[in-house]
Scaffold this motif. Structure first.
Motif, short mmCIF file in Angstrom:
data_model
loop_
_atom_site.label_atom_id
_atom_site.label_comp_id
_atom_site.label_asym_id
_atom_site.label_seq_id
_atom_site.Cartn_x
_atom_site.Cartn_y
_atom_site.Cartn_z
N LYS A 153 0.83 -1.20 0.00
CA LYS A 153 0.00 0.00 0.00
C LYS A 153 0.87 1.26 0.00
CE LYS A 153 -4.24 -1.65 2.26
NZ LYS A 153 -5.25 -0.86 1.56
N LEU A 154 1.93 1.25 0.80
CA LEU A 154 2.82 2.41 0.87
C LEU A 154 3.51 2.65 -0.46
CD1 LEU A 154 4.21 4.67 2.42
CD2 LEU A 154 5.84 2.99 3.31
N GLU A 155 3.89 1.60 -1.14
CA GLU A 155 4.54 1.75 -2.44
C GLU A 155 3.62 2.45 -3.44
OE1 GLU A 155 6.88 -1.00 -5.77
OE2 GLU A 155 6.06 -1.91 -3.96
N ALA A 156 2.33 2.12 -3.40
CA ALA A 156 1.39 2.78 -4.30
C ALA A 156 1.20 4.25 -3.93
CB ALA A 156 0.05 2.05 -4.26
N ALA A 157 1.33 4.57 -2.64
CA ALA A 157 1.12 5.94 -2.18
C ALA A 157 2.37 6.80 -2.28
CB ALA A 157 0.63 5.93 -0.74
N LEU A 196 5.71 4.64 7.60
CA LEU A 196 7.09 4.88 7.15
C LEU A 196 8.09 4.32 8.16
CD1 LEU A 196 6.69 8.50 5.78
CD2 LEU A 196 7.41 6.52 4.44
N SER A 197 7.79 4.47 9.45
CA SER A 197 8.66 3.93 10.48
C SER A 197 8.72 2.40 10.39
CB SER A 197 8.16 4.37 11.86
OG SER A 197 8.92 3.79 12.88
N LEU A 198 7.57 1.79 10.10
CA LEU A 198 7.53 0.34 9.91
C LEU A 198 8.42 -0.08 8.75
CD1 LEU A 198 6.25 -2.49 10.42
CD2 LEU A 198 4.40 -1.78 8.90
N ARG A 199 8.32 0.64 7.63
CA ARG A 199 9.15 0.26 6.49
C ARG A 199 10.63 0.53 6.75
NH1 ARG A 199 8.20 2.56 0.44
NH2 ARG A 199 9.16 4.41 1.33
N ALA A 200 10.95 1.59 7.49
CA ALA A 200 12.35 1.84 7.81
C ALA A 200 12.93 0.71 8.65
CB ALA A 200 12.47 3.17 8.55
N SER A 201 12.16 0.23 9.63
CA SER A 201 12.62 -0.91 10.44
C SER A 201 12.78 -2.16 9.58
CB SER A 201 11.62 -1.19 11.57
OG SER A 201 11.50 -0.09 12.43
N ALA A 214 16.23 7.12 4.35
CA ALA A 214 15.36 7.91 3.46
C ALA A 214 13.95 7.97 4.03
CB ALA A 214 15.35 7.31 2.06
N ASP A 215 13.47 6.85 4.58
CA ASP A 215 12.15 6.87 5.21
C ASP A 215 12.15 7.72 6.47
OD1 ASP A 215 10.69 5.39 3.38
OD2 ASP A 215 11.17 3.46 4.32
N LEU A 216 13.26 7.72 7.21
CA LEU A 216 13.36 8.59 8.39
C LEU A 216 13.28 10.06 7.96
CD1 LEU A 216 13.88 9.19 11.36
CD2 LEU A 216 16.34 8.91 10.91
N GLU A 217 13.93 10.41 6.85
CA GLU A 217 13.81 11.77 6.33
C GLU A 217 12.36 12.13 6.05
OE1 GLU A 217 16.48 13.35 3.28
OE2 GLU A 217 17.74 11.57 3.57
N ARG A 218 11.64 11.20 5.43
CA ARG A 218 10.22 11.47 5.14
C ARG A 218 9.43 11.70 6.43
NH1 ARG A 218 11.51 7.19 1.38
NH2 ARG A 218 11.31 7.90 -0.79
N CYS A 219 9.74 10.90 7.45
CA CYS A 219 9.06 11.08 8.74
C CYS A 219 9.30 12.48 9.30
CB CYS A 219 9.54 10.03 9.75
SG CYS A 219 9.01 8.34 9.41
N LEU A 220 10.54 12.94 9.24
CA LEU A 220 10.88 14.26 9.78
C LEU A 220 10.23 15.38 8.96
CD1 LEU A 220 14.65 13.65 10.68
CD2 LEU A 220 12.71 13.76 12.24
#
Length: 457
Positions: A153-157, A196-201, A214-220
């Protein structure tokens, strides 16, 4: 003997005529004079009370408006707090990205909200079968299948998310009326950060450190997008910020450090968050909401309100404005002085405060404390990220930031733990417990130091 005159009766005709009143040309006096006097006095008193009431309400309103005018003259007014949306607003794209993620299937709903450290240990250690349980998952295979469903789902978004994050973001809403509960974007941003945190882990567990950072950057960046001046917005911003900092600590300790370019971007984002003034604009916005609502809808004048509430609303409004103005001015002072002012205000509020401030003050006090906690953790994270680039960590503290929980602005704590280090702030109680936290040991009312660990294997 002399003869006596015959006695005459008292009720003889002659006597009755003598006893009758003299005729008069004036009209007869009313028989109920006292009642008329009472009614007249009552009407006069009611009219007088209405005049006094109107005068008091006008005076209270004038005093309250004078407080707003004084703040405006100091540059702390309640006007023009909310930005106009830019020509290319990223907010609709962020919301479109969320729409592609939500809703998650029922067994997966709680998974993105799990602590990154717990997720990482569960995903990285195949031998941990049965040692962990997340949500409704009983086996590692079920957990991995659930994570893959969310990540699809995240990949589509992701295209909408990245395009939105590349623009200026202004969320839209009816801010002036202070209807903070009707802000769906807050929960949307929170859920996006969780996913995003789930995918970063997941990426870190699979050895993809650049993708994880990169996902951490998106979170910030999502955290920074929550800039609207509202107390509830600030609370959600603090929550997602703390989630991102927890993720940073896990990524630094579970894999390689970020590349130089990634580290520079992360430090920039963390510094922007640390310098963000979340209190003064929020307090100003709350005062604006109070002024708009009290000018248009006297909420306490409803049928359910106690007698006299409608009349007292003007007085409460005036006193509330004064207290809020004092808080706004105090928020311009150093964090330590502001915290001391809020503590003093909380203590006297039950005895002296008005109804409106008593309703709002618990939320303000909570945001003040959370605000300082977030700032302390951000300083520790920035310091830890800088130290992570050292090949050999120093024996003594180098470049220690000031601890926002100390009145004399002492530096944050530092001590070596094997080849790693422990960084800490003394926390809300102001006592230095050498980095020990009750959160780690389940001790209610125990030490509350805020820590950041940097391990070296």
């Amino acid at each position: 003997p002399p003869q006596r005159e015959p006695a005459t009766s008292r009720w003889s005709a002659a006597n009755l005529v003598a006893m009758s009143p003299e005729p008069s040309d004036s009209p007869p006096e009313p028989r109920h004079k006292p009642l008329a006097l009472v009614i007249g006095l009552a009407i006069t008193l009611v009219l007088l009370m209405l005049v006094i009431r109107a005068g008091l309400q006008a005076s209270w309103r004038s005093e309250g408006n004078a407080v707003l005018a004084e703040l405006s003259a100091e540059g702390l007014g309640v006007d023009d707090l909310f930005p106009d949306p830019p020509a290319k607003n990223g907010a609709p794209l962020i919301r479109r990205a969320y729409a592609l993620i939500d809703p998650l299937p029922e067994p997966l709903m709680d998974l993105p909200g799990a602590r990154p450290s717990l997720l990482k240990s569960a995903l990285a250690d195949p031998t941990a079968e049965g040692a962990w349980t997340l949500g409704n998952f009983k086996t590692r295979a079920e957990l991995e299948a659930g994570v893959e469903t969310i990540l699809a789902k995240l990949e589509a978004a992701e295209p909408h998310l990245d395009k939105g994050l590349s623009r200026e973001i202004v969320y839209l809403g009816d801010w002036e009326r202070g209807f903070e509960a009707d802000m769906p974007f807050l929960m949307e941003v929170k859920q996006l950060v969780n996913v995003l945190s789930l995918r970063a882990s997941w990426r870190s567990a699979k050895g993809d450190a650049p993708g994880a950072y990169a996902d951490l950057e998106r979170c910030l960046r999502l955290t920074l997008s929550l800039r609207l001046p509202q107390l509830i917005t600030r609370l959600v911003q603090i929550a997602v910020c703390l989630k991102s900092l927890e993720l940073l600590e896990d990524l630094l300790n579970g894999g390689p450090t970020p590349e130089a370019s990634q580290q520079a971007r992360l430090l920039t984002l963390l510094s922007e968050l640390e310098q963000l003034d979340g209190m003064t604009p929020s307090l100003r916005a709350e005062l604006q909401a109070s002024s708009v609502i009290s000018d248009s809808v006297p909420l306490l004048g409803s049928e359910e309100a106690p007698p006299g509430a409608s009349f007292l609303w003007g007085y409460w409004r005036k006193e509330h404005f004064k207290e809020m103005a004092a808080l706004i001015r105090a928020s311009q002072q150093p964090a330590e002085e502001f915290q001391a002012y809020v503590a003093e205000f909380e203590e006297r509020l039950p005895k002296e405060g008005n109804v409106l401030s008593k309703l709002l003050m618990p939320a303000i006090a909570r945001v003040v404390t959370k605000n300082r906690t977030c700032r302390a953790r951000l300083r520790l994270a920035i310091w830890g990220l800088e130290l992570a680039q050292w090949d050999e960590l120093p024996a003594q503290a180098t470049g220690a930031p000031k601890d926002p929980f100390t009145l004399d602005a002492k530096p944050c704590g530092y001590k070596r733990e094997g080849r790693g280090v422990l960084l800490w702030s003394v926390g809300e109680d102001g006592r230095d417990s050498q980095g020990t936290s009750a959160d780690l040991h389940g001790i209610e009312g125990g030490p509350d130091d805020l820590s950041f660990r940097l391990l070296r294997k």
